[in-house]
Design a protein around this motif. Structure first.
Motif, PDB file in Angstrom:
ATOM      1  N   ASP A 287      -1.222 -32.330   7.484  1.00  0.00           N
ATOM      2  CA  ASP A 287      -0.285 -32.612   8.706  1.00  0.00           C
ATOM      3  C   ASP A 287       0.165 -31.177   9.078  1.00  0.00           C
ATOM      4  O   ASP A 287       0.893 -30.452   8.284  1.00  0.00           O
ATOM      5  N   TYR A 288      -0.421 -30.751  10.265  1.00  0.00           N
ATOM      6  CA  TYR A 288      -0.184 -29.263  10.510  1.00  0.00           C
ATOM      7  C   TYR A 288       1.330 -29.036  10.739  1.00  0.00           C
ATOM      8  O   TYR A 288       1.806 -27.923  10.741  1.00  0.00           O
ATOM      9  N   ARG A 289       1.912 -30.026  11.230  1.00  0.00           N
ATOM     10  CA  ARG A 289       3.539 -29.616  11.512  1.00  0.00           C
ATOM     11  C   ARG A 289       4.163 -29.502  10.199  1.00  0.00           C
ATOM     12  O   ARG A 289       4.898 -28.459  10.174  1.00  0.00           O
ATOM     13  N   GLN A 290       3.784 -30.096   9.396  1.00  0.00           N
ATOM     14  CA  GLN A 290       4.437 -30.161   7.886  1.00  0.00           C
ATOM     15  C   GLN A 290       4.043 -28.643   7.151  1.00  0.00           C
ATOM     16  O   GLN A 290       4.669 -27.980   6.827  1.00  0.00           O
ATOM     17  N   ALA A 293       5.942 -25.914   8.988  1.00  0.00           N
ATOM     18  CA  ALA A 293       7.302 -25.840   8.754  1.00  0.00           C
ATOM     19  C   ALA A 293       7.427 -25.246   7.287  1.00  0.00           C
ATOM     20  O   ALA A 293       8.245 -24.528   6.791  1.00  0.00           O
ATOM     21  N   MET A 311       5.068 -23.963  18.644  1.00  0.00           N
ATOM     22  CA  MET A 311       3.780 -24.681  19.025  1.00  0.00           C
ATOM     23  C   MET A 311       3.745 -24.708  20.608  1.00  0.00           C
ATOM     24  O   MET A 311       4.619 -25.146  21.265  1.00  0.00           O
ATOM     25  N   LEU A 320       9.047 -25.631  16.508  1.00  0.00           N
ATOM     26  CA  LEU A 320       8.721 -26.643  15.512  1.00  0.00           C
ATOM     27  C   LEU A 320       9.620 -26.546  14.212  1.00  0.00           C
ATOM     28  O   LEU A 320       9.938 -27.676  13.737  1.00  0.00           O
ATOM     29  N   VAL A 436      -4.173 -25.212  10.004  1.00  0.00           N
ATOM     30  CA  VAL A 436      -4.166 -26.084  11.151  1.00  0.00           C
ATOM     31  C   VAL A 436      -5.353 -26.663  11.642  1.00  0.00           C
ATOM     32  O   VAL A 436      -5.713 -27.818  11.686  1.00  0.00           O
TER      33      VAL A 436
END
Ligand code: ADP
Length: 791
Positions: A287-290, A293, A311, A320, A436
């Motif tokens: 999960d690119y958000r994770q 982060a 982002m 983000l 990503v």
């Protein structure tokens, strides 16, 4: 004051000697024997010895010889005192034993005193010379020491490292210029403040602990710590070392220390380690958000006090993740972002990086720069509170497309970012970009796999044809419907594999498909997209057949119902007429028409009902033992009551025993009734109809043979389908619903029997029905019978 040793075994002699020498003012030491004298000489230095020659045990000569043997006393002058040995030989012996003089008793005190004082003076001169020599040596040593000190200071000054020395207490007593320059302090300032002012607060505790330990034990001191550089306020990593110099006794007399700048090396190492850890963190999630982060988290406090990931969402930057060691500050920063969103046209910071795709490095954020950044005083206050010192922003790009911006800010740590830091940040960002991209790729693959799984499970046939007209995908349902295996069609041109299908576009079209020699009907639709066309189709053959059946039913049944209804209506209307008087037999005929046609209507309705019960498998079947012969005879008798002219029905003689059959008697009778009715009905020109019954294997075979219209070979199986009629439009004028043979087949099937038709020799047809026999108990049960009984 010099020591004078007086040796005599007689106390009165000693006393006399003391009396004589007293005036010299020297230290007179008594010895009462030769041994005593040797003992005294071990303890102290003497200037001269007065030695009595005649002593018991060790005499004067022997004592002198021993004194001369010892290195420490060999040079001490000895004066022999004797009363007797005046002869030559004695005197010679005394001199050879090391005497410098002889004094004979009775002696002149004056002479003795002057002799002794000469030796004392000589001794004192010697002493003085010795002391002077020693002094000289000490001075030389001091000079040497000074020189060596100077030399090591020169050496220290020439070093690229910071060099210092300290007292055993730890107090600095020398610091080289390089160190003074680094801290921008004078020696006295540095001594006053000690290390505490220049060591990074985080490293201070450890440093003091180790230094104290070294001071206590004298063991070498070794530590890595950050020292504040005065010129820019940054803390740089140093390796500090100190070793103790000890004296002969092992006491520490001085500490020699050095501080080596290892900042570049340390940062490079740390950067390497950081990148390795970042790599692991980046790979940990898809999960690119994770992922991002995690990057932000990792950067704090390793390379930044603040980190932020923005982002692009709908062409604008959205934050983000924000990280700082203090969550309260994170809140503050988020609040700041909400209140004062960065303008997309900003000339610096993330929006600028997003627009240009180029990294930004600000080694120092000046007050003016802060003021420029701030929208108003309150904003400026907030920004100041965050204490930004230095920052860098790097684009997060995948294949040249900027997806976001990662920012690193230094604040309380006081670090200043330089080109190496920027290179590290860019490296990190590149890795994040790859992560990503991987996450996106994985998601796409997953989605495709999902789609492929869905495609495999959908009931519709789905296939994909690429821009060049080649079939690229052919799902399982497509195989099932068409009978064409994916391997045989994927990679081929659609127009070759399925001619005519390539022209299909848009909404559902119905196309024929030849499969196993039968025509099937396919409803297909197509959707085109960039890379080709997706087709979805399903088999509507059954639906079409059903639709046909429905139409047939409506046509046939309505016709079939209309005919008897018309007859009933006509008869009833005629009977009702008042204007004409009807003959009694006419009346009877009309009533008979009504009765017969009503029965026909009932028959049709019953057939429809029965067919629907069979369709739904709701028909009750009562299997029992029926006598075949009786059954056929009854059927013939019933038919004979209404045979048209020119038709004869006969039962062929039955050869041998016919066993009873396992069937539902009423249903089997209906089957045979129907076959006989059809034989009559489809023999419009009349003729003989013959029935036969015979045992066949473990069954009983019934046959109805007519010389009527006959049935073409290709139609022989189809006539058993529901509503199927050879002459649906009744050009021959023979009515029917097309249900009779369907019902017959279904009933026969339910008792494990068979029904089929064959052409009669020259003309007409023979319908056969085979029903399992009920075998005699002694012959034992058979599979067929068992199955039959179970039904
Ligand atoms: P129907 O009510 O039309 O007689 P059936 O199911 O009993 O329906 O028969 C189906 C079709 O089979 C008939 O329409 C007819 O065309 C054909 N058929 C049935 N029996 C015979 C026969 N003995 N001789 C010729 N054709 C027959």
């Amino acid at each position: 004051m010099a020591n004078v040793l007086l040796v005599d075994d007689r106390p009165e002699n000693l006393l006399a000697l003391e009396g004589i020498l007293e005036p010299l003012g020297q230290n007179l030491i008594e010895a009462h024997s030769g041994e005593d004298a040797l003992r005294q000489l071990l303890r102290q230095d003497v200037a001269v010895i007065l030695l009595d020659v005649q002593m018991p045990e060790l005499d004067g000569f022997e004592t002198a010889r021993l004194i001369k043997q010892r290195e420490r006393t060999s040079h001490v002058p000895i004066i022999f005192i004797t009363a007797i040995s005046k002869d030559e030989e004695q005197v010679f012996r005394g001199y050879s034993a090391g005497a410098v003089d002889y004094v004979f008793k009775p002696f002149n005190p004056q002479v003795l005193r002057s002799k002794v004082s000469v030796f004392i003076e000589l001794h004192e001169k010697n002493e003085q010379l010795r002391r002077q020599a020693e002094l000289l040596k000490e001075q030389e040593l001091a000079e040497l020491r000074r020189e060596s000190e100077e030399r090591y200071r020169f050496l220290a000054e020439a070093q690229p490292d910071q060099i210092w020395t300290a007292q055993p207490s730890g107090e600095l007593d020398y610091v080289n210029q390089r160190a003074l320059d680094y801290f921008d302090a004078s020696f006295s300032e540095l001594v006053k403040s000690g290390w505490t002012q220049v060591v990074h607060p985080e490293d201070l505790g450890r440093m003091l602990e180790r230094w104290q330990e070294a001071l206590g034990t004298g063991q070498p001191y070794d530590n890595e710590l950050r020292l504040r550089r005065a010129s820019d306020g940054s803390y740089r990593w140093h390796l500090t070392r100190a070793v103790a110099m000890t004296n002969r006794r092992g006491d520490v007399v001085k500490w020699f220390g050095s501080n080596t700048d290892i900042d570049d090396q340390k940062r490079a190492e740390e950067a390497q380690r950081f990148l390795v850890e970042a790599g692991a963190a980046l790979a940990a999630s898809l999960d690119y958000r994770q992922t991002l982060a995690a990057v932000a988290k990792l950067a704090v406090p390793r390379i930044a006090d603040w980190s932020r990931v923005d982002m692009v969402v709908n062409d604008r930057l959205r934050t983000l993740a924000v990280e700082h060691v203090d969550p309260h500050k994170v809140e503050l920063a988020l609040e700041l972002g909400r209140r004062y969103p960065e303008s997309p046209d900003a000339q610096q910071g993330p929006p600028h990086v997003l627009r240009t795709g180029k990294s930004e490095l600000a080694s120092e954020i000046s007050e003016e720069r802060l003021a420029e950044l701030a929208t108003d005083d309150f904003h400026l206050g907030l920004v100041r509170e965050l204490g930004f010192q230095s920052y860098m922003c790097v684009p997060l790009a995948v294949h040249g497309r900027v997806l976001g911006v990662i920012s690193f800010v230094s604040a309380e740590s006081g670090r200043r970012y330089g080109p190496e830091d920027l290179a590290l940040a860019e490296d990190l960002s590149r890795r994040a970009g790859t992560a990503v991209e991987n996450a996106q790729l994985y998601r796409e693959v997953e989605e495709r796999a999902q789609a492929a799984r869905v495609l495999e499970t959908v009931g519709d046939g789905v296939f994909l044809v690429d821009g060049a007209g080649i079939v690229r995908l052919w799902n399982r349902a497509a195989e099932g419907i068409t009978g064409i295996r994916g391997d045989d069609i994927v990679g081929r041109r659609l127009e070759e594999a399925l001619a005519g299908w390539e022209g299909i576009s848009g909404n559902a079209e119905t196309v024929p498909l030849e499969r196993d020699g039968r025509e099937r009907w396919i409803s297909i639709s197509a959707v085109s997209f960039d890379e080709g066309t997706v087709y979805a189709f399903h088999d509507i053959t059954e639906e079409r057949a059903l639709e046909q059946i429905r139409q047939d039913l409506v046509a046939t049944v309505s016709h079939e119902l209309r005919t008897p209804l018309a007859a009933i209506y006509g008869s009833a209307v005629t009977l009702d007429r008042r204007d004409i008087e009807l003959q009694r037999d006419v009346q009877a005929k009309l009533l008979n028409v009504i009765v017969e046609e009503s029965a026909r209507l009932t028959g049709i309705v019953n057939d429809l009902l029965l067919a629907s019960q069979l369709d739904a498998d709701r028909l009750d079947v009562q299997i029992g033992s029926c006598d075949a012969r009786t059954l056929v005879e009854d059927v013939i008798a019933a038919a004979r009551t209404h045979l048209p002219d020119g038709v004869q029905v006969a039962l062929e003689p039955i050869a041998g025993d016919v066993p009873p059959v396992a069937a539902d008697e009423a249903q089997l009778r209906q089957v045979l009734d129907n076959l006989l009715d059809n034989a009559v009905k489809y023999s419009p020109a009349g003729g003989d109809i013959r029935l036969t019954v015979e045992a066949a294997d473990e069954a009983v075979r019934f046959a109805v043979a007519d010389g009527g219209l006959g049935i073409p070979a290709v139609e022989q199986s189809r006539i058993f389908e529901k509503f199927y009629r050879l002459d649906p439009d009744m050009t021959r004028g023979i009515g029917g619903t097309g249900l009779g043979l369907y019902i017959a087949r279904e009933l026969v099937r339910r008792v494990n029997g068979r029904i089929w038709v064959e052409p009669n020799d020259e003309q007409g047809s023979i319908f056969y029905v085979e029903i399992p026999a009920v075998l005699q108990p002694e012959s034992g049960p058979t599979h067929r019978e068992e199955a039959a009984v179970r039904r």
